[in-house]
Design a protein around this motif. Structure first.
Motif, mmCIF file in Angstrom:
data_model
loop_
_atom_site.group_PDB
_atom_site.id
_atom_site.type_symbol
_atom_site.label_atom_id
_atom_site.label_comp_id
_atom_site.label_asym_id
_atom_site.label_seq_id
_atom_site.Cartn_x
_atom_site.Cartn_y
_atom_site.Cartn_z
ATOM 1 N N GLU A 214 -73.437 32.134 -34.340
ATOM 2 C CA GLU A 214 -74.000 30.780 -34.295
ATOM 3 C C GLU A 214 -75.406 30.766 -34.888
ATOM 4 O O GLU A 214 -75.763 29.870 -35.661
ATOM 5 C CB GLU A 214 -74.025 30.279 -32.851
ATOM 6 C CG GLU A 214 -74.720 28.953 -32.631
ATOM 7 C CD GLU A 214 -73.988 27.756 -33.222
ATOM 8 O OE1 GLU A 214 -74.567 26.654 -33.231
ATOM 9 O OE2 GLU A 214 -72.833 27.923 -33.678
ATOM 10 N N SER A 217 -75.252 30.958 -38.563
ATOM 11 C CA SER A 217 -74.714 29.746 -39.188
ATOM 12 C C SER A 217 -75.714 28.591 -39.184
ATOM 13 O O SER A 217 -75.674 27.727 -40.058
ATOM 14 C CB SER A 217 -73.416 29.316 -38.489
ATOM 15 O OG SER A 217 -73.668 28.867 -37.172
ATOM 16 N N ILE A 218 -76.623 28.561 -38.192
ATOM 17 C CA ILE A 218 -77.583 27.451 -38.132
ATOM 18 C C ILE A 218 -78.903 27.789 -38.821
ATOM 19 O O ILE A 218 -79.792 26.938 -38.896
ATOM 20 C CB ILE A 218 -77.875 27.023 -36.674
ATOM 21 C CG1 ILE A 218 -78.605 28.142 -35.907
ATOM 22 C CG2 ILE A 218 -76.589 26.618 -35.965
ATOM 23 C CD1 ILE A 218 -79.046 27.740 -34.515
ATOM 24 N N SER A 219 -79.055 29.010 -39.302
ATOM 25 C CA SER A 219 -80.343 29.421 -39.874
ATOM 26 C C SER A 219 -80.747 28.546 -41.050
ATOM 27 O O SER A 219 -81.923 28.160 -41.181
ATOM 28 C CB SER A 219 -80.280 30.890 -40.304
ATOM 29 O OG SER A 219 -79.257 31.091 -41.264
ATOM 30 N N TYR A 221 -79.897 25.441 -41.602
ATOM 31 C CA TYR A 221 -80.269 24.128 -41.044
ATOM 32 C C TYR A 221 -81.723 24.126 -40.587
ATOM 33 O O TYR A 221 -82.438 23.135 -40.718
ATOM 34 C CB TYR A 221 -79.334 23.785 -39.884
ATOM 35 C CG TYR A 221 -79.721 22.545 -39.121
ATOM 36 C CD1 TYR A 221 -79.277 21.285 -39.520
ATOM 37 C CD2 TYR A 221 -80.532 22.623 -37.987
ATOM 38 C CE1 TYR A 221 -79.642 20.139 -38.819
ATOM 39 C CE2 TYR A 221 -80.899 21.494 -37.279
ATOM 40 C CZ TYR A 221 -80.446 20.254 -37.695
ATOM 41 O OH TYR A 221 -80.804 19.125 -37.001
ATOM 42 N N LYS A 274 -81.426 23.994 -30.909
ATOM 43 C CA LYS A 274 -80.288 23.709 -31.779
ATOM 44 C C LYS A 274 -78.992 24.263 -31.186
ATOM 45 O O LYS A 274 -77.943 23.614 -31.230
ATOM 46 C CB LYS A 274 -80.546 24.307 -33.161
ATOM 47 C CG LYS A 274 -79.372 24.207 -34.136
ATOM 48 C CD LYS A 274 -78.930 22.780 -34.400
ATOM 49 C CE LYS A 274 -77.826 22.741 -35.447
ATOM 50 N NZ LYS A 274 -77.205 21.396 -35.575
ATOM 51 N N ASP A 278 -75.627 22.158 -30.151
ATOM 52 C CA ASP A 278 -74.285 22.471 -30.632
ATOM 53 C C ASP A 278 -73.339 22.739 -29.463
ATOM 54 O O ASP A 278 -72.156 22.382 -29.511
ATOM 55 C CB ASP A 278 -74.321 23.682 -31.563
ATOM 56 C CG ASP A 278 -74.949 23.372 -32.901
ATOM 57 O OD1 ASP A 278 -75.241 22.179 -33.147
ATOM 58 O OD2 ASP A 278 -75.148 24.296 -33.701
#
Length: 283
Positions: A214, A217-219, A221, A274, A278
């Motif tokens: 996770e 994957s959000i880095s 963003y 974040k 999510d």
């Protein structure tokens, strides 16, 4: 009047007072049982499919026949029913204890027990006091899934805890025999520097926590570039602006210091916010 609590044993919800102390009995059987902890908020389990897949892979690697492992949908349904039966509507801890048995015909069997309890927080919370992290002599990573080594009575875990305490560390970073950073005994490690998030690559044997995926994957963003590498060394800890640990139960914990180096936590706060967002968006 005492409230009756319910557990889940091999797919059946039963009252706690009707069960013997299975958890303690099972965990005494070194080498044949293990436990993991999951979190839930209401009936939402963060990144359930990823956590289930990790557990499934571990069980099949132990030779457990896939046909006797409960499916992802069946287990999730039972966990939700368990949470509702206990009337937990906010933060929930789910302690999952798996026991491996060998039948008379040498077939590996699976027993599992899920013990729920209320958690004081609904979402992941960043630790208020930063952790002091160190490296201990002989603190080498076994090079494979750490889960069995984290049982309370495992001698390697006891050694790690003892040495950390002797050196006034809150946690230790395990190294490869070549001196590369791998992870701490229960968390993946991340280093932030110059808009990049560095973390050891899966190929070096890190635990594939769902929250690790996770974070990666959000880095983008969060305007970071994620870098997975097998070349991180203790010297890189002294160059980092922030260091944090991540696991599927605690979420993110920020590290205050390593040796004489001290770290900030600004971006750790953004990342955990974040992740919580999510988590609440998952069904």
């Amino acid at each position: 009047m005492t409230k009756t609590r319910y557990h889940l044993i091999n797919g059946e919800i039963q009252a706690e007072n009707k069960l013997p102390d299975l958890a303690a009995d099972w965990l005494k059987e070194a080498g044949s049982s293990l436990s993991i902890n999951w979190r839930a908020s209401g009936t939402r389990i963060p990144f359930y499919s990823k956590q289930y897949y990790k557990l499934y892979q571990f069980l099949t690697a132990l030779g457990i026949c896939s046909e006797i492992i409960p499916s992802a949908s069946r287990l999730e349904t039972k966990l939700i029913q368990l949470i509702q039966k206990n009337r937990f509507f906010k933060g929930v801890d789910l302690k999952i204890i798996v026991r491996l048995l060998i039948s008379d015909n040498s077939k590996k069997l699976l027993n599992y027990l899920v013990i729920p309890s209320e958690h004081s927080e609904e979402n992941f919370q960043l630790n208020k006091k930063g952790l002091m992290m160190g490296i201990i002599p002989g603190g080498y990573h076994p090079g494979r899934e750490l889960l069995p080594y984290l049982e309370p009575h495992h001698p390697i875990r006891q050694k790690w805890l003892s040495q950390a305490s002797e050196n006034s560390f809150d946690t230790i970073c395990l190294l490869s025999p070549e001196g590369k950073l791998i992870e701490t005994p229960n968390s993946n490690i991340f280093l932030l520097r110059a808009s990049k998030i560095y973390t050891p690559d899966l190929a070096v044997g890190v635990t594939p926590n769902a929250i690790r995926e996770e974070i990666l994957s959000i880095s983008e963003y969060l305007a970071f570039q994620a870098v997975q590498t097998s070349a991180l060394e203790p010297a890189h800890l002294k160059q980092a602006d922030e260091v944090f640990l991540a696991d599927d139960y605690n979420g993110i914990r920020w590290v205050l210091g390593f040796e004489n180096k001290r770290y900030y936590k600004k971006h750790c706060q953004q990342i955990i916010a974040k992740i919580n967002s999510d988590w609440q968006a998952t069904d």
